[in-house]
Scaffold this motif. Structure first.
Motif, mmCIF file in Angstrom:
data_model
loop_
_atom_site.group_PDB
_atom_site.id
_atom_site.type_symbol
_atom_site.label_atom_id
_atom_site.label_comp_id
_atom_site.label_asym_id
_atom_site.label_seq_id
_atom_site.Cartn_x
_atom_site.Cartn_y
_atom_site.Cartn_z
ATOM 1 N N THR A 23 0.829 -1.208 0.000
ATOM 2 C CA THR A 23 0.000 0.000 0.000
ATOM 3 C C THR A 23 0.858 1.251 0.000
ATOM 4 O O THR A 23 0.562 2.232 -0.698
ATOM 5 N N GLY A 24 1.940 1.238 0.792
ATOM 6 C CA GLY A 24 2.838 2.389 0.816
ATOM 7 C C GLY A 24 3.497 2.631 -0.531
ATOM 8 O O GLY A 24 3.622 3.787 -0.969
ATOM 9 N N ASP A 25 3.893 1.546 -1.180
ATOM 10 C CA ASP A 25 4.492 1.697 -2.517
ATOM 11 C C ASP A 25 3.485 2.279 -3.509
ATOM 12 O O ASP A 25 3.831 3.137 -4.335
ATOM 13 N N ALA A 26 2.238 1.796 -3.429
ATOM 14 C CA ALA A 26 1.212 2.321 -4.340
ATOM 15 C C ALA A 26 0.926 3.785 -4.060
ATOM 16 O O ALA A 26 0.729 4.586 -4.993
ATOM 17 N N ARG A 74 -1.966 10.862 -10.887
ATOM 18 C CA ARG A 74 -1.990 10.916 -9.417
ATOM 19 C C ARG A 74 -3.404 10.665 -8.903
ATOM 20 O O ARG A 74 -3.602 9.892 -7.952
ATOM 21 N N ALA A 75 -4.373 11.338 -9.507
ATOM 22 C CA ALA A 75 -5.759 11.155 -9.067
ATOM 23 C C ALA A 75 -6.221 9.714 -9.286
ATOM 24 O O ALA A 75 -6.901 9.118 -8.426
ATOM 25 N N ALA A 76 -5.853 9.129 -10.420
ATOM 26 C CA ALA A 76 -6.265 7.751 -10.709
ATOM 27 C C ALA A 76 -5.651 6.768 -9.715
ATOM 28 O O ALA A 76 -6.321 5.843 -9.228
ATOM 29 N N GLY A 77 -4.370 6.969 -9.389
ATOM 30 C CA GLY A 77 -3.728 6.083 -8.417
ATOM 31 C C GLY A 77 -4.351 6.190 -7.041
ATOM 32 O O GLY A 77 -4.565 5.184 -6.352
ATOM 33 N N LEU A 78 -4.668 7.409 -6.623
ATOM 34 C CA LEU A 78 -5.283 7.604 -5.310
ATOM 35 C C LEU A 78 -6.715 7.069 -5.278
ATOM 36 O O LEU A 78 -7.149 6.509 -4.263
ATOM 37 N N VAL A 82 -8.455 4.348 -2.793
ATOM 38 C CA VAL A 82 -9.735 4.585 -2.113
ATOM 39 C C VAL A 82 -10.685 3.416 -2.369
ATOM 40 O O VAL A 82 -11.393 2.949 -1.461
ATOM 41 N N ALA A 83 -10.693 2.929 -3.592
ATOM 42 C CA ALA A 83 -11.586 1.821 -3.936
ATOM 43 C C ALA A 83 -11.193 0.535 -3.202
ATOM 44 O O ALA A 83 -12.062 -0.280 -2.857
ATOM 45 N N GLU A 84 -9.899 0.353 -2.943
ATOM 46 C CA GLU A 84 -9.463 -0.851 -2.233
ATOM 47 C C GLU A 84 -9.898 -0.834 -0.776
ATOM 48 O O GLU A 84 -10.054 -1.891 -0.157
ATOM 49 N N GLY A 85 -10.088 0.352 -0.212
ATOM 50 C CA GLY A 85 -10.466 0.449 1.193
ATOM 51 C C GLY A 85 -9.284 0.143 2.101
ATOM 52 O O GLY A 85 -8.123 0.316 1.731
ATOM 53 N N GLY A 86 -9.584 -0.330 3.289
ATOM 54 C CA GLY A 86 -8.510 -0.652 4.230
ATOM 55 C C GLY A 86 -8.049 0.571 5.006
ATOM 56 O O GLY A 86 -8.689 1.635 5.011
#
Length: 266
Positions: A96-99, A112-116, A120-124
């Motif tokens: 997650t930190g790498d992503a 940047r927005a797409a990666g973030l 957000v979609a993954e949750g956690g």
């Protein structure tokens, strides 16, 4: 006629002289034999007792062996599962930190927005941080409404840490500046300006700015004075409040000195 005197030993007449010495020797030997016999008897009883105890212990261990083996297996299995869960959580956090770093360091704002948004979609655990960073990207790109909506999801999200919710509320109030949302901004800032709140001084600055927008100089001076008198205010925040009070023609609290009028870094 002379009568031969008989030797008396232990209240009995002895048949000849020296008999008492033989009697003493016999009694000494008898006591030694008795002590030896008692010692041998005690040793035998101790050996028998030890054998009985050992047999009982062996029977108990045989009877409880399945339970003992099961307990050992469960203990080892629990340790293994715990280590596996720790390793999985560590690997997930690293991924997650790498992503997150990949999304934040992307050159294009859309990337940047797409990666973030993917985070957000993954949750956690990283969802809240990803939303905060996504709102910052959206605000820098001029999409204020999208940034406010993203922050509202953090502020009103269930299970969100209070600190993140308060920071999101502060950012919402700042993004709403200049819009016809005075009541909402004031409601957000009043909750953050309560005594002892970590964001109290920043909220008071925003409330003073809101009061000035409405032309209420007295309310602005009151908020700025609270900053100057606050024991938790930073030196830079107190300096800004002091300068604004002077610019607005207000009076400084008595404890303030000329040193507080100087601007400071930070």
């Amino acid at each position: 006629m002379m009568v031969k005197k008989r030797t008396v030993f232990c209240g009995y007449a002895q048949p000849f002289p020296g008999w008492h010495r033989l009697g003493r020797r016999f009694m000494v030997r008898q006591r030694k034999w008795r002590r030896f016999y008692v010692s041998e008897t005690d040793s035998f009883l101790e050996e028998v007792t030890e054998e009985v105890r050992r047999d009982k212990m062996i029977k108990t261990m045989r009877r409880n062996a399945p339970f003992l083996i099961g307990a050992v297996v469960l203990l080892i299995g629990g340790i293994g599962v715990n280590e596996y869960l720790k390793a999985s959580a560590r690997a997930e956090a690293e991924a997650t930190g790498d992503a997150m770093m990949a999304a934040l360091t992307a050159e294009d704002a859309a990337d940047r927005a797409a990666g973030l948004q993917a985070l957000v979609a993954e949750g956690g655990d990283a969802e809240v941080l990803a939303r905060m960073q996504l709102a910052a990207v959206q605000a820098r790109e001029g999409d204020r409404e999208a940034a406010i909506d993203t922050l509202r999801a953090v502020q009103g999200g269930s299970g969100v840490d209070t600190r993140y919710a308060d920071i999101a509320a502060m950012k919402i109030a700042m993004l709403l500046q200049g819009q016809d949302t005075v009541a909402e901004r004031r409601a957000l800032l009043e909750n953050l300006s309560l005594a002892g709140h970590p964001l109290q001084d920043l909220a008071l600055e925003q409330m003073a700015a809101l009061a000035l927008e409405q032309g209420d100089t007295e309310a602005a001076l009151a908020d700025l004075t609270r900053i100057v008198e606050s024991p938790t205010a930073s030196s830079s925040g107190r300096s800004r409040a002091t300068q604004l009070i002077i610019a607005l023609g207000g009076e400084l609290p008595e404890q303030e000195t000329g040193a507080d009028l100087l601007p400071t870094d930070g």
